[in-house]
Design an enzyme around this catalytic site. Structure first.
Site, short mmCIF file in Angstrom:
data_model
loop_
_atom_site.label_atom_id
_atom_site.label_comp_id
_atom_site.label_asym_id
_atom_site.label_seq_id
_atom_site.Cartn_x
_atom_site.Cartn_y
_atom_site.Cartn_z
CE LYS A 60 -3.92 -2.40 2.13
NZ LYS A 60 -4.63 -2.69 3.38
CG HIS A 110 0.24 -10.90 17.39
ND1 HIS A 110 -0.06 -11.70 18.58
CD2 HIS A 110 1.61 -10.99 17.44
CE1 HIS A 110 1.03 -12.24 19.11
NE2 HIS A 110 2.06 -11.96 18.47
#
Length: 136
Positions: A60, A110
């Site tokens: 991205k 995470h």
């Protein structure tokens, strides 16, 4: 100077299912070096999910997403202290050069359920020796 940013969030259970269901999934997503670190880190789904998210976030930054830039064009490895880094190869490196991106910073995190990565593309255009907190 920051050129662009990218972020990705992935459910760890999706990655775990893909690894269990598709024997070639790891080969498709991970380079040989990444697979080695994955095994050394205990072969955990959150490790693959973090790498997956980091590659998506870096793609991205490049403005391509995964497609024009392949999974193996972006390499995500951690140093001895566990700090991740991005190395670009092939198409990813070509796109970065076209856009003036000289370095991609990456951060991976995470929880039990989700893995996230945030990437910053930089062109290193600030003057050497000038402190960012220097008063004018």
């Amino acid at each position: 100077m920051i050129v662009s940013t990218g972020i990705d969030l992935i459910e760890i259970c999706r990655i775990k299912k893909a690894v269990e269901k598709h024997t070639g999934f790891l080969d498709k997503i991970l380079t040989a070096e990444e697979k080695k670190q994955y095994r050394e880190r205990g072969g955990k789904a959150e490790t693959v999910a973090g790498i997956f998210a980091a590659k998506e976030a870096a793609s991205k930054v490049l403005g391509t997403g995964i497609g024009k830039v392949g999974w193996h064009d972006i390499v995500v490895l951690k140093n001895m202290e566990g700090v991740p880094s991005i190395t670009l190869k092939n198409n990813a490196l070509s796109v970065a050069k076209e856009k003036g991106i000289k370095h991609i910073h990456i951060s991976i995190t995470h929880t039990k359920e989700l893995a996230m990565a945030y990437a910053i593309g930089e062109n290193n255009s600030f003057k050497e020796g000038v402190s960012l907190d220097e008063k004018r």
